[in-house]
Enzyme design. Structure first.
Site, short mmCIF file in Angstrom:
data_model
loop_
_atom_site.label_atom_id
_atom_site.label_comp_id
_atom_site.label_asym_id
_atom_site.label_seq_id
_atom_site.Cartn_x
_atom_site.Cartn_y
_atom_site.Cartn_z
N LYS A 1 50.69 39.29 56.86
CA LYS A 1 50.04 40.57 57.14
C LYS A 1 50.99 41.75 56.98
O LYS A 1 50.66 42.75 56.35
CB LYS A 1 49.47 40.56 58.57
CG LYS A 1 48.98 41.91 59.04
CD LYS A 1 48.65 41.94 60.52
CE LYS A 1 49.83 41.98 61.42
NZ LYS A 1 50.17 43.21 62.11
N ASN A 2 52.17 41.63 57.57
CA ASN A 2 53.05 42.80 57.59
C ASN A 2 53.69 43.09 56.23
O ASN A 2 54.09 44.22 55.97
CB ASN A 2 54.11 42.66 58.70
CG ASN A 2 53.45 42.80 60.07
OD1 ASN A 2 52.36 43.33 60.20
ND2 ASN A 2 54.14 42.31 61.09
N ARG B 1 49.23 50.52 62.77
CA ARG B 1 50.56 51.11 62.73
C ARG B 1 50.99 51.36 61.28
O ARG B 1 51.69 52.32 60.98
CB ARG B 1 51.51 50.11 63.40
CG ARG B 1 52.90 50.59 63.43
CD ARG B 1 53.53 50.45 64.79
NE ARG B 1 54.63 51.37 64.90
CZ ARG B 1 54.55 52.54 65.50
NH1 ARG B 1 53.44 52.92 66.07
NH2 ARG B 1 55.59 53.33 65.55
N CYS C 1 49.69 48.21 68.10
CA CYS C 1 49.76 47.50 69.39
C CYS C 1 50.61 48.27 70.39
O CYS C 1 51.66 48.81 70.04
CB CYS C 1 50.34 46.10 69.19
SG CYS C 1 49.14 44.93 68.57
N ARG D 1 57.74 52.92 70.45
CA ARG D 1 57.66 52.84 68.99
C ARG D 1 57.86 54.19 68.26
O ARG D 1 56.95 54.67 67.56
CB ARG D 1 56.35 52.16 68.56
CG ARG D 1 56.16 50.82 69.24
CD ARG D 1 54.98 50.06 68.74
NE ARG D 1 55.22 49.42 67.45
CZ ARG D 1 54.35 48.65 66.83
NH1 ARG D 1 53.18 48.43 67.38
NH2 ARG D 1 54.63 48.10 65.68
N ILE E 1 59.27 56.91 65.40
CA ILE E 1 59.41 56.78 63.94
C ILE E 1 60.49 57.73 63.42
O ILE E 1 60.48 58.13 62.25
CB ILE E 1 58.07 57.00 63.19
CG1 ILE E 1 57.47 58.35 63.57
CG2 ILE E 1 57.08 55.90 63.46
CD1 ILE E 1 56.52 58.83 62.51
N ASP F 1 57.81 38.98 67.35
CA ASP F 1 56.39 38.62 67.20
C ASP F 1 56.11 37.17 67.60
O ASP F 1 54.95 36.75 67.61
CB ASP F 1 55.93 38.86 65.75
CG ASP F 1 55.87 40.34 65.42
OD1 ASP F 1 55.98 41.17 66.33
OD2 ASP F 1 55.73 40.67 64.22
N ARG G 1 43.02 41.20 64.38
CA ARG G 1 43.79 42.14 63.56
C ARG G 1 44.78 41.40 62.67
O ARG G 1 45.16 41.90 61.60
CB ARG G 1 44.59 43.10 64.45
CG ARG G 1 43.73 44.06 65.21
CD ARG G 1 44.58 44.94 66.07
NE ARG G 1 45.61 45.58 65.24
CZ ARG G 1 46.43 46.51 65.66
NH1 ARG G 1 46.36 46.93 66.89
NH2 ARG G 1 47.33 47.03 64.86
C1 EPZ Z 1 57.05 45.91 62.45
O1 EPZ Z 1 56.84 47.01 63.31
C2 EPZ Z 1 55.84 45.04 62.58
N1 EPZ Z 1 54.66 45.81 62.25
C3 EPZ Z 1 55.73 44.50 64.01
O2 EPZ Z 1 54.70 43.54 64.02
C4 EPZ Z 1 57.04 43.78 64.38
O3 EPZ Z 1 56.98 43.43 65.75
C5 EPZ Z 1 58.23 44.70 64.16
O4 EPZ Z 1 58.23 45.19 62.78
C6 EPZ Z 1 59.58 44.00 64.40
O5 EPZ Z 1 59.71 42.89 63.54
C7 EPZ Z 1 54.32 45.99 60.99
O6 EPZ Z 1 54.96 45.53 60.06
C8 EPZ Z 1 53.08 46.77 60.72
P1 EPZ Z 1 60.51 48.32 63.72
P2 EPZ Z 1 57.73 48.31 63.18
O7 EPZ Z 1 60.51 49.66 63.09
O8 EPZ Z 1 58.09 48.52 61.75
C9 EPZ Z 1 62.78 51.01 67.00
C10 EPZ Z 1 52.78 42.48 64.81
O9 EPZ Z 1 52.46 41.89 65.87
N2 EPZ Z 1 62.55 52.12 66.08
O10 EPZ Z 1 61.27 47.21 63.06
O11 EPZ Z 1 57.03 49.40 63.91
C11 EPZ Z 1 61.50 50.46 67.60
O12 EPZ Z 1 61.10 51.20 68.72
C12 EPZ Z 1 53.55 43.77 64.85
O13 EPZ Z 1 52.45 42.05 63.68
C13 EPZ Z 1 63.10 53.37 66.36
O14 EPZ Z 1 63.77 53.56 67.38
O15 EPZ Z 1 59.02 47.86 63.98
C14 EPZ Z 1 61.90 49.05 67.91
O16 EPZ Z 1 62.60 49.02 69.13
C15 EPZ Z 1 53.79 44.25 66.25
N3 EPZ Z 1 62.89 54.39 65.46
C16 EPZ Z 1 62.85 48.69 66.79
O17 EPZ Z 1 63.30 49.93 66.25
C17 EPZ Z 1 62.17 54.21 64.32
O18 EPZ Z 1 62.03 55.17 63.56
C18 EPZ Z 1 62.25 47.86 65.66
O19 EPZ Z 1 61.03 48.48 65.22
C19 EPZ Z 1 61.63 52.96 64.04
C20 EPZ Z 1 61.83 51.93 64.94
#
Ligand code: EPZ
Length: 430
Positions: A22-23, A93, A117, A122, A124, A305, A397
């Protein structure tokens, strides 16, 4: 309101086919609009998040043709609107991937701040830092992120946190920037590599995906491709833990065993037997589970995850275990639901301290988010008696035909939407 009803206590046995990731698919579909030629994407999972994204793409003018459940043709030539509506995408997301894709191709994008979720704050900021480094002006107004640039120019970007989303988004935009970009401290997840491979198959020049330094040489334009998405390591891991907690014997097919190494290592530690084949993994668990400790980490560490799924298993294991969540600060909300099934878990800060209880008893419980929902289903499959799970739209989802796949392994469970169906199920299972 649809629910799952489960009569637990039956070991899962058999083979199950894993779908596309999915991701990875969410990012790849967004990236598919970056060429004016037609792109064919195969091995798409038929899950709600994918359908929401495809609808949003259609609304900005992309042509999407579903050839079958798992295959779509995308053509982004006629995109005339660089602004994605809130209503069409608020629930997912991955809406933020349209930002990188539109900015890269048209140098302009307006996308609502993402939903998804509720597992933590979270932010960006790293995505935006990357776009700004590429020369875009980025502002947040009225709930939208607006990014614009006369031209994007390659840059050296160090990510302050390892972020899957930021790595992929910057990679997409930089693919069509002038000159070279280096992303340092990049995420190494298999789906980052899959998106890079997809973009390269469209003519991008990305090297180093899968390591923490990604180098991108910008190109003028991208072209058509045909691409098949990698298998979903989280769907696979979920079935592997379902086998473990039900003392089952399950072969998950159509996987890349290398992507499952962290999950496999933990299953071995807690007493399961694992056999790796070329594109399948067999999990056999005949004895009681043993305790262990685990900390979620970016790939190749243990995935966040999979955290709820391993917690469900450890709550049944003999002894005391510790699960530390280091990626998202609010990912233990399901623990209260698990307690209603008899689990003994105390959460302090980002760590869950678990005293194994040996058995769950069925209860009516509520799903707080996607992965927690899947984990609660697993708990229900192991529990004595009947479990009813509310809010299963979260699970849909990210899991395609979840109940059908579990039924094919012998699970006694059904999706129901009325009390009458519940009574029928009770009558059937006795
Ligand atoms: C992706 O989310 C996945 N979602 C999530 O899967 C998954 O849990 C996550 O990666 C970690 O593997 C999708 O791909 C759509 P990150 P993402 O940016 O990209 C911090 C599921 O169940 N961060 O790797 O949003 C953030 O807060 C979902 O399928 C910042 O601080 O995750 C977190 O602590 C849930 N600033 C860490 O980094 C930013 O600009 C990792 O988040 C971006 C992230």
């Amino acid at each position: 309101m649809e629910q799952y009803v489960i009569k637990g206590g039956i070991p899962l046995v058999g083979e199950v086919e894993i779908g596309g990731a999915k991701n990875a698919a969410l990012a790849i579909l967004a990236a598919a609009i970056m060429t004016n030629e037609t792109v064919l994407v195969d091995n798409l999972p038929d899950v709600k998040d994918i359908n929401v994204l495809l609808n949003a793409m259609t609304e900005i003018g992309a042509r999407v043709e579903r050839l079958d459940r798992h295959t779509a043709k995308i053509n982004g030539a006629l995109i005339g609107d660089f602004s994605v509506e809130y209503e069409s995408i608020k629930r997912i997301r991955a809406s933020y991937y349209l930002l990188g894709a539109l900015l890269g191709k048209y140098k302009r994008a307006q996308v609502p701040l993402p939903g998804g979720c509720d597992i933590g704050t979270r932010p960006i900021d790293q995505h935006l830092k990357g776009f700004r480094a590429l020369g875009a002006e980025v502002k947040i107004e009225h709930g939208f992120i607006i990014a614009e640039a006369a031209r994007l120019r390659g840059s050296h970007i160090y990510l302050d946190v390892v972020s899957v989303g930021a790595t992929i988004n910057i990679m997409m935009a930089a693919s069509m920037a002038d000159g070279n970009t280096v992303i340092e401290n990049a995420a190494k997840e298999p789906h980052v590599v899959d998106v890079a491979n997809f973009l390269n198959s469209m003519g991008a020049n990305i090297k180093g995906a899968g390591t923490d330094v990604i180098r991108i040489r910008g190109v003028e334009s991208l072209h058509k491709t045909e691409y098949s998405i990698i298998p979903d390591q989280i769907e696979a891991g979920t079935f592997m833990f379902a086998a473990a907690v039900t003392k089952g014997d399950v072969t998950v097919k159509n996987v890349i065993p290398k992507h499952l190494e962290a999950t496999t290592a933990k299953l071995l530690e807690i007493g399961c037997e694992i056999k790796e084949l070329d594109d399948a993994v067999r999990v056999v668990c005949s004895k009681g589970l043993k305790s262990t400790n685990v900390k979620t980490l970016p790939y190749p560490g243990f995935p966040t995850d999979m955290q709820p799924q391993i917690t469900v298993a450890l709550a049944l294991a003999k002894g005391t275990s510790m699960v530390t969540e280091s990626i998202f600060e609010n990912r233990f909300k399901y623990v209260d639901e698990l307690a209603r099934m008899g689990a003994d878990i105390r959460v302090k800060g980002n760590t869950a301290f678990i005293d194994g209880v040996g058995r769950y008893t069925g209860a009516q419980i509520c799903t707080p988010d996607l992965r927690a929902g899947a984990a609660l289903v697993i708990a229900g499959l192991a529990a004595e008696g009947l479990t009813i799970i509310d809010d299963i739209h979260f699970i849909e989802r990210g899991y395609e035909r979840f109940e059908e796949k579990l039924q094919s392994l012998g699970a006694q469970m059904e999706k129901i939407s009325s009390d009458r169906e519940l009574q029928k199920f009770k009558f059937k299972v006795g």
